[in-house]
Scaffold this motif. Structure first.
Motif, PDB file in Angstrom:
ATOM      1  N   ARG A 117       0.820  -1.217   0.000  1.00 20.19           N
ATOM      2  CA  ARG A 117       0.000   0.000   0.000  1.00 20.19           C
ATOM      3  C   ARG A 117       0.853   1.266   0.000  1.00 20.19           C
ATOM      4  NH1 ARG A 117      -3.115  -3.210   4.613  1.00 20.19           N
ATOM      5  NH2 ARG A 117      -0.901  -3.531   4.991  1.00 20.19           N
TER       6      ARG A 117
ATOM      7  N   SER B  20      -4.248  -0.282  -4.133  1.00 15.67           N
ATOM      8  CA  SER B  20      -5.242  -0.225  -3.076  1.00 15.67           C
ATOM      9  C   SER B  20      -6.295  -1.315  -3.254  1.00 15.67           C
ATOM     10  CB  SER B  20      -5.926   1.153  -3.077  1.00 15.67           C
ATOM     11  OG  SER B  20      -6.495   1.375  -4.339  1.00 15.67           O
ATOM     12  N   ALA B  21      -6.021  -2.278  -4.141  1.00 16.59           N
ATOM     13  CA  ALA B  21      -6.950  -3.387  -4.400  1.00 16.59           C
ATOM     14  C   ALA B  21      -6.211  -4.419  -5.252  1.00 16.59           C
ATOM     15  CB  ALA B  21      -8.174  -2.881  -5.167  1.00 16.59           C
ATOM     16  N   GLU B  22      -6.894  -5.564  -5.449  1.00 14.18           N
ATOM     17  CA  GLU B  22      -6.299  -6.580  -6.334  1.00 14.18           C
ATOM     18  C   GLU B  22      -5.942  -5.941  -7.673  1.00 14.18           C
ATOM     19  OE1 GLU B  22      -8.826 -10.006  -6.962  1.00 14.18           O
ATOM     20  OE2 GLU B  22      -7.467 -10.829  -8.487  1.00 14.18           O
TER      21      GLU B  22
ATOM     22  N   ASN C 201      -0.772  -8.078  -7.951  1.00  7.34           N
ATOM     23  CA  ASN C 201      -0.848  -8.334  -6.505  1.00  7.34           C
ATOM     24  C   ASN C 201      -2.239  -8.900  -6.224  1.00  7.34           C
ATOM     25  OD1 ASN C 201      -1.724  -7.581  -3.617  1.00  7.34           O
ATOM     26  ND2 ASN C 201       0.504  -7.437  -3.577  1.00  7.34           N
TER      27      ASN C 201
ATOM     28  N   TRP D 269      -3.948  -9.233  -3.463  1.00  3.60           N
ATOM     29  CA  TRP D 269      -4.709  -8.584  -2.380  1.00  3.60           C
ATOM     30  C   TRP D 269      -5.349  -9.637  -1.471  1.00  3.60           C
ATOM     31  CZ3 TRP D 269      -2.958  -3.870  -2.420  1.00  3.60           C
ATOM     32  CH2 TRP D 269      -3.498  -2.923  -1.534  1.00  3.60           C
ATOM     33  N   THR D 270      -6.466  -9.303  -0.830  1.00  6.05           N
ATOM     34  CA  THR D 270      -6.955 -10.156   0.258  1.00  6.05           C
ATOM     35  C   THR D 270      -7.646 -11.449  -0.203  1.00  6.05           C
ATOM     36  OG1 THR D 270      -8.896  -8.757   0.298  1.00  6.05           O
ATOM     37  CG2 THR D 270      -7.222  -8.297   1.936  1.00  6.05           C
TER      38      THR D 270
ATOM     39  N   TRP E  63       0.206 -11.052   0.677  1.00  6.84           N
ATOM     40  CA  TRP E  63       0.037 -10.031  -0.368  1.00  6.84           C
ATOM     41  C   TRP E  63       0.627  -8.692   0.065  1.00  6.84           C
ATOM     42  CZ3 TRP E  63      -2.890  -5.748   1.011  1.00  6.84           C
ATOM     43  CH2 TRP E  63      -3.660  -5.885   2.189  1.00  6.84           C
ATOM     44  N   GLN E  64       0.708  -8.456   1.365  1.00  2.00           N
ATOM     45  CA  GLN E  64       1.171  -7.133   1.836  1.00  2.00           C
ATOM     46  C   GLN E  64       2.639  -6.889   1.521  1.00  2.00           C
ATOM     47  OE1 GLN E  64       0.157  -6.792   6.033  1.00  2.00           O
ATOM     48  NE2 GLN E  64      -1.888  -7.581   5.651  1.00  2.00           N
TER      49      GLN E  64
END
Ligand SMILES: O=P(O)(O)OC[C@H]1O[C@H](O)[C@H](O)[C@@H](O)[C@@H]1O
Length: 296
Positions: free
Chosen positions: A176, A207-209, A246, A248-249, A263-264
Protein backbone atom coordinates in the motif's frame (compact mmCIF):
# COMPACT_ATOMS: atom_id res chain seq x y z
CA UNK A 1 36.86 -9.17 -3.75
CA UNK A 2 36.54 -12.87 -2.67
CA UNK A 3 35.47 -15.30 -5.35
CA UNK A 4 31.79 -16.25 -5.44
CA UNK A 5 30.88 -19.47 -3.62
CA UNK A 6 28.53 -21.98 -5.20
CA UNK A 7 26.95 -24.76 -3.18
CA UNK A 8 24.58 -27.46 -4.38
CA UNK A 9 21.82 -28.00 -1.85
CA UNK A 10 18.68 -30.12 -1.65
CA UNK A 11 15.42 -28.42 -0.61
CA UNK A 12 12.99 -31.26 -0.01
CA UNK A 13 12.50 -32.77 -3.52
CA UNK A 14 14.37 -30.06 -5.45
CA UNK A 15 18.05 -29.77 -6.32
CA UNK A 16 19.14 -26.16 -5.94
CA UNK A 17 22.23 -23.98 -6.06
CA UNK A 18 23.06 -21.34 -3.51
CA UNK A 19 25.43 -18.67 -4.77
CA UNK A 20 27.05 -16.20 -2.42
CA UNK A 21 28.90 -13.24 -3.87
CA UNK A 22 29.96 -10.20 -1.83
CA UNK A 23 26.79 -9.11 0.03
CA UNK A 24 24.50 -11.03 -2.36
CA UNK A 25 22.85 -14.41 -2.09
CA UNK A 26 21.01 -16.18 -4.88
CA UNK A 27 19.07 -19.43 -4.70
CA UNK A 28 18.07 -21.20 -7.90
CA UNK A 29 16.39 -24.53 -8.52
CA UNK A 30 17.10 -26.92 -11.38
CA UNK A 31 13.37 -27.53 -11.78
CA UNK A 32 12.07 -24.78 -13.99
CA UNK A 33 15.52 -23.10 -13.85
CA UNK A 34 13.59 -21.09 -11.30
CA UNK A 35 15.34 -18.39 -9.33
CA UNK A 36 13.87 -18.92 -5.86
CA UNK A 37 15.21 -15.95 -3.94
CA UNK A 38 17.74 -13.17 -4.13
CA UNK A 39 19.02 -11.15 -1.18
CA UNK A 40 21.30 -8.16 -0.84
CA UNK A 41 22.84 -7.61 2.59
CA UNK A 42 20.52 -10.30 3.96
CA UNK A 43 17.42 -8.39 2.79
CA UNK A 44 15.18 -10.13 0.25
CA UNK A 45 14.86 -8.36 -3.05
CA UNK A 46 13.29 -11.27 -4.95
CA UNK A 47 10.54 -12.64 -2.71
CA UNK A 48 10.01 -16.26 -1.73
CA UNK A 49 6.85 -17.34 0.07
CA UNK A 50 7.14 -18.51 3.69
CA UNK A 51 4.88 -21.35 2.59
CA UNK A 52 6.92 -22.31 -0.46
CA UNK A 53 6.88 -26.06 -1.17
CA UNK A 54 9.84 -27.64 -2.93
CA UNK A 55 8.13 -30.50 -4.76
CA UNK A 56 8.75 -32.09 -8.13
CA UNK A 57 6.26 -31.09 -10.78
CA UNK A 58 5.05 -27.99 -8.89
CA UNK A 59 6.25 -24.44 -9.48
CA UNK A 60 7.48 -22.80 -6.27
CA UNK A 61 5.51 -19.74 -5.07
CA UNK A 62 7.91 -16.85 -5.39
CA UNK A 63 11.21 -16.20 -7.09
CA UNK A 64 11.10 -16.00 -10.88
CA UNK A 65 9.08 -18.80 -12.49
CA UNK A 66 9.57 -18.94 -16.26
CA UNK A 67 6.24 -18.84 -18.10
CA UNK A 68 6.64 -20.30 -21.62
CA UNK A 69 5.41 -20.92 -24.37
CA UNK A 70 2.36 -19.02 -23.23
CA UNK A 71 1.66 -16.61 -20.43
CA UNK A 72 -1.49 -16.85 -18.26
CA UNK A 73 -4.37 -18.98 -19.49
CA UNK A 74 -3.76 -19.88 -23.09
CA UNK A 75 -7.30 -18.84 -23.94
CA UNK A 76 -6.42 -15.25 -23.05
CA UNK A 77 -3.60 -15.22 -25.58
CA UNK A 78 -3.79 -13.85 -29.12
CA UNK A 79 -5.14 -16.39 -31.58
CA UNK A 80 -1.78 -17.11 -33.29
CA UNK A 81 -0.42 -18.30 -29.91
CA UNK A 82 -3.57 -20.26 -29.06
CA UNK A 83 -3.59 -22.12 -32.35
CA UNK A 84 -0.15 -23.57 -31.61
CA UNK A 85 -1.97 -25.82 -29.13
CA UNK A 86 -4.44 -28.56 -30.02
CA UNK A 87 -6.67 -27.95 -26.98
CA UNK A 88 -6.22 -24.39 -25.66
CA UNK A 89 -9.04 -24.73 -23.14
CA UNK A 90 -7.26 -27.53 -21.27
CA UNK A 91 -3.75 -26.06 -21.37
CA UNK A 92 -2.03 -25.44 -18.00
CA UNK A 93 -1.67 -21.78 -17.04
CA UNK A 94 1.73 -20.21 -17.79
CA UNK A 95 2.92 -23.03 -20.06
CA UNK A 96 4.81 -26.13 -19.04
CA UNK A 97 8.48 -25.35 -18.50
CA UNK A 98 8.20 -23.90 -14.99
CA UNK A 99 7.55 -27.29 -13.42
CA UNK A 100 9.88 -29.49 -15.49
CA UNK A 101 13.56 -30.33 -15.11
CA UNK A 102 16.06 -28.17 -16.98
CA UNK A 103 19.65 -29.18 -17.66
CA UNK A 104 22.39 -27.25 -15.97
CA UNK A 105 25.00 -26.70 -18.68
CA UNK A 106 27.59 -25.07 -16.50
CA UNK A 107 28.53 -22.75 -13.68
CA UNK A 108 31.42 -20.40 -14.45
CA UNK A 109 33.03 -17.70 -12.41
CA UNK A 110 33.85 -14.87 -14.77
CA UNK A 111 35.16 -11.34 -14.31
CA UNK A 112 33.64 -10.03 -11.12
CA UNK A 113 30.80 -12.53 -10.96
CA UNK A 114 29.36 -15.94 -11.63
CA UNK A 115 27.23 -17.30 -14.45
CA UNK A 116 24.85 -20.26 -14.57
CA UNK A 117 23.51 -21.65 -17.84
CA UNK A 118 20.41 -23.81 -18.03
CA UNK A 119 18.85 -25.35 -21.14
CA UNK A 120 15.47 -26.86 -21.89
CA UNK A 121 14.86 -28.77 -25.11
CA UNK A 122 11.19 -29.39 -25.86
CA UNK A 123 12.16 -32.56 -27.76
CA UNK A 124 13.19 -34.13 -24.46
CA UNK A 125 9.78 -33.33 -22.95
CA UNK A 126 7.27 -34.06 -25.73
CA UNK A 127 3.95 -32.27 -25.35
CA UNK A 128 1.30 -34.12 -27.38
CA UNK A 129 -0.87 -31.01 -27.76
CA UNK A 130 1.99 -28.64 -28.47
CA UNK A 131 4.17 -30.48 -30.98
CA UNK A 132 7.07 -28.08 -31.68
CA UNK A 133 10.84 -28.21 -31.37
CA UNK A 134 12.52 -25.37 -29.56
CA UNK A 135 15.47 -24.90 -27.30
CA UNK A 136 15.45 -22.50 -24.36
CA UNK A 137 18.58 -21.16 -22.81
CA UNK A 138 18.32 -19.36 -19.48
CA UNK A 139 21.42 -17.54 -18.41
CA UNK A 140 21.69 -16.12 -14.91
CA UNK A 141 24.61 -13.85 -14.07
CA UNK A 142 25.37 -12.38 -10.70
CA UNK A 143 27.88 -9.55 -10.42
CA UNK A 144 26.97 -6.26 -8.79
CA UNK A 145 23.51 -6.86 -10.33
CA UNK A 146 21.37 -9.89 -11.06
CA UNK A 147 20.98 -10.53 -14.79
CA UNK A 148 18.60 -13.01 -16.41
CA UNK A 149 18.37 -13.77 -20.12
CA UNK A 150 15.93 -16.23 -21.66
CA UNK A 151 16.68 -17.17 -25.27
CA UNK A 152 14.23 -19.14 -27.40
CA UNK A 153 15.53 -20.80 -30.55
CA UNK A 154 13.00 -22.19 -32.99
CA UNK A 155 14.15 -25.63 -34.12
CA UNK A 156 10.86 -26.46 -35.88
CA UNK A 157 10.35 -26.25 -39.63
CA UNK A 158 7.38 -23.97 -39.05
CA UNK A 159 6.90 -20.57 -37.42
CA UNK A 160 6.91 -20.65 -33.62
CA UNK A 161 4.45 -18.24 -32.01
CA UNK A 162 4.64 -17.90 -28.25
CA UNK A 163 4.13 -15.61 -25.31
CA UNK A 164 6.27 -15.67 -22.17
CA UNK A 165 7.15 -13.96 -18.91
CA UNK A 166 9.86 -13.87 -16.30
CA UNK A 167 7.34 -13.93 -13.48
CA UNK A 168 9.39 -12.02 -10.89
CA UNK A 169 8.08 -11.66 -7.34
CA UNK A 170 9.64 -8.70 -5.50
CA UNK A 171 9.79 -8.11 -1.76
CA UNK A 172 8.28 -4.80 -0.67
CA UNK A 173 7.76 -3.15 2.74
CA UNK A 174 4.01 -2.71 2.30
CA UNK A 175 2.24 -2.91 -1.07
CA UNK A 176 0.00 0.00 0.00
CA UNK A 177 3.03 2.26 0.24
CA UNK A 178 4.97 1.51 -2.94
CA UNK A 179 4.64 2.86 -6.45
CA UNK A 180 5.98 1.91 -9.85
CA UNK A 181 8.00 4.33 -11.92
CA UNK A 182 8.08 4.08 -15.70
CA UNK A 183 4.53 2.94 -16.49
CA UNK A 184 2.71 6.26 -16.30
CA UNK A 185 1.32 7.28 -19.68
CA UNK A 186 1.13 3.67 -20.87
CA UNK A 187 -1.87 1.55 -21.82
CA UNK A 188 -2.69 -1.69 -20.08
CA UNK A 189 -5.07 -4.61 -20.33
CA UNK A 190 -7.03 -5.00 -17.12
CA UNK A 191 -7.31 -8.76 -16.58
CA UNK A 192 -9.85 -8.10 -13.79
CA UNK A 193 -12.14 -6.19 -16.12
CA UNK A 194 -12.49 -8.52 -19.11
CA UNK A 195 -8.99 -7.69 -20.37
CA UNK A 196 -10.26 -4.26 -21.39
CA UNK A 197 -7.72 -1.69 -22.53
CA UNK A 198 -7.16 1.25 -20.15
CA UNK A 199 -4.78 4.15 -19.79
CA UNK A 200 -2.41 4.67 -16.86
CA UNK A 201 -2.20 8.37 -16.15
CA UNK A 202 -0.10 8.48 -12.97
CA UNK A 203 2.49 6.18 -11.47
CA UNK A 204 0.71 2.95 -10.43
CA UNK A 205 -0.03 2.61 -6.70
CA UNK A 206 -1.98 -0.18 -5.00
CA UNK A 207 -5.24 -0.22 -3.08
CA UNK A 208 -6.95 -3.39 -4.40
CA UNK A 209 -6.30 -6.58 -6.33
CA UNK A 210 -4.29 -5.71 -9.43
CA UNK A 211 -3.66 -7.88 -12.48
CA UNK A 212 -2.62 -5.98 -15.59
CA UNK A 213 -0.59 -6.37 -18.75
CA UNK A 214 1.12 -3.05 -19.47
CA UNK A 215 1.82 -2.46 -23.14
CA UNK A 216 4.57 -0.82 -25.11
CA UNK A 217 6.63 -0.64 -21.92
CA UNK A 218 9.98 1.13 -21.61
CA UNK A 219 13.30 -0.60 -20.89
CA UNK A 220 13.59 0.95 -17.41
CA UNK A 221 10.98 0.39 -14.69
CA UNK A 222 11.48 0.80 -10.94
CA UNK A 223 9.69 -0.02 -7.70
CA UNK A 224 9.87 2.93 -5.33
CA UNK A 225 9.69 1.67 -1.76
CA UNK A 226 9.96 4.70 0.53
CA UNK A 227 9.37 2.92 3.89
CA UNK A 228 12.40 0.72 3.19
CA UNK A 229 14.30 3.58 1.52
CA UNK A 230 14.79 1.30 -1.46
CA UNK A 231 14.41 1.57 -5.19
CA UNK A 232 14.42 -1.69 -7.15
CA UNK A 233 15.65 -0.99 -10.67
CA UNK A 234 14.61 -3.22 -13.56
CA UNK A 235 16.23 -2.86 -16.94
CA UNK A 236 14.98 -5.07 -19.74
CA UNK A 237 15.50 -5.81 -23.39
CA UNK A 238 13.52 -7.92 -25.84
CA UNK A 239 10.27 -7.12 -24.03
CA UNK A 240 7.58 -4.52 -24.70
CA UNK A 241 5.05 -5.71 -22.12
CA UNK A 242 5.05 -6.19 -18.36
CA UNK A 243 2.55 -7.81 -16.04
CA UNK A 244 1.85 -6.15 -12.70
CA UNK A 245 0.15 -8.37 -10.15
CA UNK A 246 -0.85 -8.33 -6.51
CA UNK A 247 -3.61 -10.72 -5.38
CA UNK A 248 -4.71 -8.58 -2.38
CA UNK A 249 -6.96 -10.16 0.26
CA UNK A 250 -9.50 -12.49 -1.35
CA UNK A 251 -7.39 -14.04 -4.08
CA UNK A 252 -4.67 -14.69 -1.47
CA UNK A 253 -7.06 -17.16 0.17
CA UNK A 254 -7.23 -19.16 -3.07
CA UNK A 255 -3.52 -19.26 -3.89
CA UNK A 256 -1.36 -22.27 -3.11
CA UNK A 257 1.83 -21.87 -1.02
CA UNK A 258 0.74 -18.38 0.01
CA UNK A 259 0.01 -17.09 3.52
CA UNK A 260 -3.25 -15.16 3.85
CA UNK A 261 -1.45 -11.90 4.56
CA UNK A 262 1.50 -12.46 2.20
CA UNK A 263 0.04 -10.03 -0.37
CA UNK A 264 1.17 -7.13 1.84
CA UNK A 265 4.86 -7.81 1.30
CA UNK A 266 5.11 -8.76 -2.38
CA UNK A 267 4.62 -7.32 -5.84
CA UNK A 268 5.05 -9.07 -9.17
CA UNK A 269 6.47 -7.18 -12.11
CA UNK A 270 6.82 -9.73 -14.87
CA UNK A 271 8.77 -8.74 -17.94
CA UNK A 272 6.96 -10.41 -20.76
CA UNK A 273 6.16 -10.87 -24.38
CA UNK A 274 2.43 -11.00 -23.77
CA UNK A 275 -0.76 -9.94 -25.56
CA UNK A 276 0.10 -8.09 -28.80
CA UNK A 277 3.80 -8.34 -27.85
CA UNK A 278 3.84 -12.12 -28.48
CA UNK A 279 6.80 -13.42 -30.49
CA UNK A 280 6.89 -15.16 -33.87
CA UNK A 281 10.14 -16.88 -34.83
CA UNK A 282 10.78 -18.39 -38.23
CA UNK A 283 12.61 -21.71 -38.37
CA UNK A 284 16.14 -21.26 -36.99
CA UNK A 285 15.48 -17.80 -35.55
CA UNK A 286 16.00 -16.87 -31.93
CA UNK A 287 14.91 -14.18 -29.51
CA UNK A 288 16.21 -13.12 -26.09
CA UNK A 289 14.22 -11.57 -23.26
CA UNK A 290 16.50 -10.18 -20.57
CA UNK A 291 16.14 -8.32 -17.29
CA UNK A 292 18.74 -6.89 -14.91
CA UNK A 293 17.83 -6.12 -11.31
CA UNK A 294 19.57 -4.05 -8.67
CA UNK A 295 18.62 -1.83 -5.77
CA UNK A 296 19.66 1.74 -5.09
O1 LIG B 1 -0.77 -19.09 -9.37
P1 LIG B 1 0.01 -18.94 -10.65
O2 LIG B 1 -0.40 -19.91 -11.73
O3 LIG B 1 1.51 -19.01 -10.40
O4 LIG B 1 -0.28 -17.51 -11.23
C1 LIG B 1 -0.07 -16.36 -10.45
C2 LIG B 1 -0.46 -15.10 -11.22
O5 LIG B 1 0.36 -14.99 -12.34
C3 LIG B 1 0.20 -13.80 -13.15
O6 LIG B 1 0.68 -12.69 -12.48
C4 LIG B 1 -1.23 -13.60 -13.56
O7 LIG B 1 -1.40 -12.34 -14.18
C5 LIG B 1 -2.18 -13.78 -12.40
O8 LIG B 1 -3.52 -13.77 -12.87
C6 LIG B 1 -1.91 -15.08 -11.66
O9 LIG B 1 -2.79 -15.23 -10.58
Amino acid sequence: MPRPSVERIQLDELTCWQIRHADKELLISQQGAQILSYKENGRPLVWLSDQAAFKQGQPVRGGVPICWPWFANLEHNPEPVQTMHNQPSSATAHGFVRSLGWQLQGIETEGNGVRLDFVFDTRLHPQPDWPYAAQLHFQVRLDDRLHMALTTCNLSDTTLRYSQALHSYFAVSDIRQVKIEGLQGHSYLDCLDGWSRKHQTDEPVFSAETDRVYLDTPAAIAIIDDPWGRKINLLSSGSRSAVVWNPWTEKSLRLTQFAHNAWQGMLCIEHANAAEDFQALESGEQHTLSVSIWSS
